[in-house]
Motif scaffolding. Structure first.
Motif, PDB file in Angstrom:
ATOM      1  N   LEU A 127      39.428  50.859  48.926  1.00 16.22           N
ATOM      2  CA  LEU A 127      38.727  52.080  48.553  1.00 16.22           C
ATOM      3  C   LEU A 127      38.448  52.115  47.056  1.00 16.22           C
ATOM      4  O   LEU A 127      37.345  52.438  46.606  1.00 16.22           O
ATOM      5  N   ALA A 128      39.483  51.785  46.293  1.00 14.14           N
ATOM      6  CA  ALA A 128      39.344  51.848  44.838  1.00 14.14           C
ATOM      7  C   ALA A 128      38.292  50.860  44.346  1.00 14.14           C
ATOM      8  O   ALA A 128      37.507  51.158  43.442  1.00 14.14           O
ATOM      9  N   GLY A 153      43.807  52.840  40.620  1.00 17.05           N
ATOM     10  CA  GLY A 153      42.395  52.478  40.615  1.00 17.05           C
ATOM     11  C   GLY A 153      42.092  51.434  39.558  1.00 17.05           C
ATOM     12  O   GLY A 153      41.408  50.437  39.812  1.00 17.05           O
ATOM     13  N   THR A 174      35.773  49.652  46.039  1.00 19.29           N
ATOM     14  CA  THR A 174      34.421  49.879  46.522  1.00 19.29           C
ATOM     15  C   THR A 174      33.893  51.256  46.146  1.00 19.29           C
ATOM     16  O   THR A 174      32.855  51.676  46.631  1.00 19.29           O
ATOM     17  N   GLN A 175      34.624  51.975  45.312  1.00 21.03           N
ATOM     18  CA  GLN A 175      34.074  53.189  44.717  1.00 21.03           C
ATOM     19  C   GLN A 175      32.714  52.869  44.120  1.00 21.03           C
ATOM     20  O   GLN A 175      32.559  51.849  43.469  1.00 21.03           O
ATOM     21  N   PRO A 176      31.743  53.730  44.309  1.00 19.36           N
ATOM     22  CA  PRO A 176      30.402  53.422  43.783  1.00 19.36           C
ATOM     23  C   PRO A 176      30.418  53.050  42.304  1.00 19.36           C
ATOM     24  O   PRO A 176      29.787  52.086  41.899  1.00 19.36           O
ATOM     25  N   GLN A 177      31.158  53.810  41.539  1.00 19.72           N
ATOM     26  CA  GLN A 177      31.158  53.539  40.113  1.00 19.72           C
ATOM     27  C   GLN A 177      31.825  52.189  39.816  1.00 19.72           C
ATOM     28  O   GLN A 177      31.380  51.435  38.955  1.00 19.72           O
ATOM     29  N   ALA A 178      32.895  51.901  40.558  1.00 22.65           N
ATOM     30  CA  ALA A 178      33.581  50.621  40.363  1.00 22.65           C
ATOM     31  C   ALA A 178      32.656  49.473  40.723  1.00 22.65           C
ATOM     32  O   ALA A 178      32.545  48.482  40.005  1.00 22.65           O
ATOM     33  N   TYR A 195      35.376  50.474  32.567  1.00 17.54           N
ATOM     34  CA  TYR A 195      35.769  51.276  33.723  1.00 17.54           C
ATOM     35  C   TYR A 195      37.289  51.320  33.832  1.00 17.54           C
ATOM     36  O   TYR A 195      37.877  52.390  34.030  1.00 17.54           O
ATOM     37  N   ASP A 234      44.355  57.325  36.394  1.00 20.78           N
ATOM     38  CA  ASP A 234      44.238  56.755  37.729  1.00 20.78           C
ATOM     39  C   ASP A 234      44.643  55.294  37.644  1.00 20.78           C
ATOM     40  O   ASP A 234      43.819  54.386  37.667  1.00 20.78           O
ATOM     41  N   LEU A 288      39.626  54.681  33.511  1.00 21.18           N
ATOM     42  CA  LEU A 288      40.558  55.072  34.566  1.00 21.18           C
ATOM     43  C   LEU A 288      41.973  55.187  34.040  1.00 21.18           C
ATOM     44  O   LEU A 288      42.733  56.065  34.425  1.00 21.18           O
TER      45      LEU A 288
END
Lengths: 291, 286, 310
Positions: free
Chosen positions: B66-67, B254, B69-73, B242, B251, B246
């Motif tokens: 999930l972390a 992440g 494939t975060q859009p921003q990541a 990024y 985070d 984070l």
């Protein structure tokens, strides 16, 4: 002696290559000097001799004063171990030493926080003893030591391998104990490689940014190194301070280049450091100043 | 009064007291040296890297995925990879040209040029970023402004990775035997032909290695990029920025997750370069 | 193997490369440890003793000079490690430099010296600590033939002056014969024979020693020295064998005559020019070959020996 004919392909290649260098490196660096002294030398001096500026400078030097000797001692020790002894797992030690070169500095900073921060693995243990690592000078020292870890090893190891053991054996036949052999024979023989490695290490430590940014919290006046000072000066719209700090570091960088040229151990130094057989990773001495 | 004798009889180990110096040095090289070295490595490298990996998976594979494939990541990673590949390619060519000019050409100031190439090695990256921002940013004399653009990122990455591409190719080029090229020419090959058939194959491994090193360096680069890119999410935010952001907003898992991606990439690259080196037996350090 | 080296002698360990001579020397020095066996000097068991405490001097084939020290400091090294007084050290070093004739080079660095000079420095360095035993590992191996010959004589003189027990490793039998008063022939980890050079040359214990130390040729089921054979025009001498001259080669002062035996097989004879001239030999001539009366070097050919005629 044959005089090379100037011809079009050669000249245009030369122009292209040198032009690329000029636009990418020379002119930008020159412009920093220009900007720093644009308003006069006094303004530049004032900008750097603020309390924060001076503190940053002092902190940077202190950190270097601790991290560089640490990495040097470690580097020589590991180089000796790898060069003079065969043991299972030597390749692993060799590879581990190189890991910092593969890590982004922000990852290094993050990693140190995860171990030594107050929510980290050793967080409680350290807090119980009143030791702060993260957001404090020890953390900065550690971060700087990590990123510059491989350089002394990489420079000293091939020298040790090349000079071989005969001189040391001869010294032993003449009655020298291990300490005497190291002091009188080994150390003088690795002088140049050691100086080169220490120069790279120092440059790296002085120029570190990313890891230190995370680990220090960049608390003004307390945990700001010179690189952080430059960064915050830009944020605070104090360009002169930023430029002056940059000039200081740029001058140090030029001095470093000079030292490197002087102490370079070989004629045409290849940037493929020679490695013990079987080691999986490879590296060149990646920039001393990865931020 | 010496008489020297050798015998093949079972040996008795004599008992001898060691001097303090011997004891100390035996400690260092015998048992304690490696232990100290490993401890230092553990505290500074092994444990921290392990902590990142552990932290990245602290919520299990699902959280990790999930972390990452975060859009921003994803945007950051994609941007990083694209820019790094571009820079590796551009600097491979530029590096070859510069190495060629250093090795095969002859003009005044060659040594100065050689020293300049090492400048990005010695200069702090934040300073590098500042220099590029000064010249090619909003207040630059050339009336060109790449701040906040991807070109700016590529520029910064090119600055810091150029030395790799030059220094890996230079020694190989220097050691090329001119005679093989002369032989090819005598057999009828044109200049371009000689280049294509003789020179390029010889230096290809070194170029590839240089590109690999440049790429590995570029994906993790932070200090030089952070100023000129303005770190606009989804536009000019690279992976390292990024991660930094984070970590500042706490985070940590992440940040660790994306870090793991970078670490994995870099390690794979370095292993590959090592294999490449062994395969083609590229020059060793003097 | 068991090897005893008498005091004050100069013993050469001679044998082909890779035979274990250097290893043996290094075991004596303590630079390598044997799996089994002992090393004794003067009756003292030194087997577990580290190299620095054995009181030996060692010279390496490539001199192992301390490159960062001057010649003087090199020679003084062992004395400085023992923390002798400056004046004392200086006096000793001067004495030794004079002995090896390097006084003029005292303040030079090893890189500024020739190979022969470096080895002389290495010898002075080893002698400075007054070793009980001096060990030389192919000391002249890296030098030109001319320099080698000079240094051989020089070593001989030095040894007669200093008289320290010396063990020299070499694969050059000419060198060993010239320099040593005792030879130990070592082949493939085996001690083949020990004794004075002249004695071993004339009374080789086996085929290997005979072939290694000098020229050899096969006659009547035994290996003999070509210069121990005589040629006659007629069947006068007892034990003479008929043979045909194949080729006569003039090599300066000696003449080599290659013969073919009627039953097949080749023999060659070494004559000096005078004898050859008297015989007026030409290819195709019939002659008789027999061992001379004074020949002592004679080793029967072992059955099914794969060795060709030397």
């Amino acid at each position: 002696m044959k005089k090379r004919r100037a011809n079009w392909p050669r000249l245009s290649l030369r122009a292209g290559a040198l032009g690329y260098l000029a636009l990418l490196i020379v002119v930008p660096v020159g412009s920093v000097f220009y900007r720093a002294f644009q308003h006069g030398a006094t303004a530049a001096w004032d900008a750097i001799t603020t309390t924060d500026g001076l503190h940053a400078l002092v902190l940077t030097l202190v950190v270097a004063g601790i991290a560089v000797p640490l990495d040097t001692v470690f580097g020589v020790g590991v180089a000796l171990i790898l060069a003079r002894h065969r043991f299972p797992g030597a390749w692993l030690l060799d590879a581990l030493v190189d890991i910092p070169l593969a890590l982004s500095p922000v990852v290094v900073g993050l990693a140190l926080v995860l171990v030594y921060g107050h929510t980290g693995w050793f967080g409680n243990w350290l807090a119980a003893r009143g030791i702060t690592v993260i957001f404090s000078v020890p953390g900065i020292v550690m971060a700087s030591a990590v990123v510059a870890l491989p350089y002394v090893v990489r420079e000293v190891l091939p020298v040790l391998q090349e000079i071989g053991t005969e001189q040391e054996q001869a010294a032993r036949t003449l009655g020298a104990g291990r300490v005497a052999v190291f002091r009188r024979i080994t150390l003088p023989s690795i002088q140049r490689g050691l100086a080169y490695g220490m120069t790279l290490t120092t440059a790296r430590v002085l120029g570190e940014f990313g890891a230190v940014a995370i680990v220090s919290g960049a608390i003004l006046g307390r945990t700001q190194t010179l690189t952080l000072f430059i960064s915050s000066s830009i944020e605070n719209l104090d360009p002169v301070g930023a430029y002056t700090g940059s000039v200081i570091l740029a001058l140090i960088a030029l001095a470093v280049l000079g030292l490197l040229a002087l102490t370079s151990p070989g004629e045409r130094r290849s940037r493929w450091p020679s490695r013990s057989p079987g080691s999986p990773s490879a590296s060149a001495p990646l920039s001393p100043s990865t931020a | 009064m010496t008489e020297l004798a050798l015998r093949t009889t079972p040996r008795r180990t004599p008992h001898r007291r060691r001097t303090p110096g011997e004891r100390a040095s035996a400690l260092v090289t015998g048992g304690w040296g490696p232990t100290l070295a490993v401890t230092y490595l553990s505290l500074l490298v092994i444990l921290p890297v392990a902590a990142v990996v552990t932290n990245a998976f602290s919520g299990g594979w699902h959280a990790f995925w999930l972390a990452v494939t975060q859009p921003q990541a994803l945007a950051a990673l994609k941007l990083t990879l694209v820019c790094s590949v571009l820079v590796a390619v551009v600097n491979s060519v530029a590096g070859l040209a510069i190495a060629w000019v250093l090795v095969r050409d002859d003009f005044a100031g060659q040594r100065l040029v050689s020293a300049i190439i090492d400048l990005p090695f010695a200069l702090p990256t934040i300073v590098a970023g500042l220099t590029l921002l000064t010249l090619y940013g909003p207040n630059g004399p050339f009336r060109v402004n790449v701040a906040g653009t991807r070109i700016g990122i590529v520029l910064a990455l090119a600055f810091v990775t150029l030395p790799f591409c030059v220094r890996t190719v230079q020694p190989v080029l220097a050691e090329l035997d001119k005679e093989t090229e002369e032989a090819a020419a005598s057999l009828g090959a044109s200049h371009a032909g000689v280049l294509r058939r003789i020179v390029l194959p010889s230096i290809a491994p070194a170029m590839l290695a240089g590109a690999g090193l440049a790429f590995a360096r570029a994906i993790g680069e932070f200090g030089s990029v952070v100023l000129i890119s303005s770190n606009l999410p989804f536009k000019t935010e690279v992976a390292s920025s990024y991660i930094y952001n984070l970590s500042q907003s706490n985070d940590l898992p992440g940040a660790s997750a994306v870090s793991v991606v970078l670490i994995a990439l870099a390690l794979v690259l370095l292993l590959g370069i090592g294999a490449l080196r062994r395969q083609f037996n590229v020059t060793e350090a003097a | 193997m068991t090897l005893e080296v008498p005091e004050r002698s100069l013993t050469a360990l001679l044998g082909p490369s890779g035979g274990g001579k250097s290893t043996l020397l290094r075991v004596i020095a303590g630079l390598e440890t044997p799996d089994t066996g002992t090393v004794e000097i003067d009756g003292e068991d030194l087997t577990g003793v580290p190299v620095r405490k054995r009181g030996i001097g060692f010279c390496f084939q490539h001199y192992a000079p301390f490159r960062h020290l001057t010649v003087r400091r090199n020679v003084a090294f062992g004395l400085e490690v023992r923390r002798l007084g400056k004046a004392e050290v200086r006096a000793k070093v001067d004495e030794l430099l004079d002995l090896v004739k390097l006084t003029a080079f005292a303040d030079r660095y090893p890189s500024q010296l020739s190979g022969g000079q470096r080895q002389r420095m290495a010898l002075a360095r080893a002698l400075a600590i007054e070793p009980r035993v001096l060990l030389l590992d192919e000391p002249f191996g890296a030098l030109d033939a001319q320099v080698r010959k000079q240094l051989r004589g020089w070593l001989r003189d030095l040894h007669s002056k200093i008289n320290v027990t010396t063990v020299l490793v070499t694969h050059d039998q000419e060198e060993a014969m010239e320099v040593a008063d005792r030879l130990a022939i070592i082949n493939d980890g085996r001690l083949e024979q020990v004794g004075a050079p002249a004695h071993i040359y004339d009374h080789p214990a086996n085929e290997f020693v005979l072939q290694f130390l000098g020229p050899a040729t096969e006659l009547d089921g035994a290996w003999v020295r070509p210069h121990d054979l005589v040629l006659h025009r007629g069947p006068e001498a007892p034990g003479g064998r008929r043979a045909t001259v194949e080729r006569v080669t003039h090599l300066g002062f000696e003449v080599r005559v290659d013969l073919r035996l009627p039953a097949g097989g080749d023999v060659w004879v070494q004559l000096h020019r005078g004898s050859a001239a008297e015989l007026h030999l030409a290819p195709g001539d019939q002659v008789w070959v027999s061992p001379s009366g004074t020949a002592t070097a004679r080793v029967p050919v072992p059955p099914a020996s794969p060795l060709a005629v030397g």
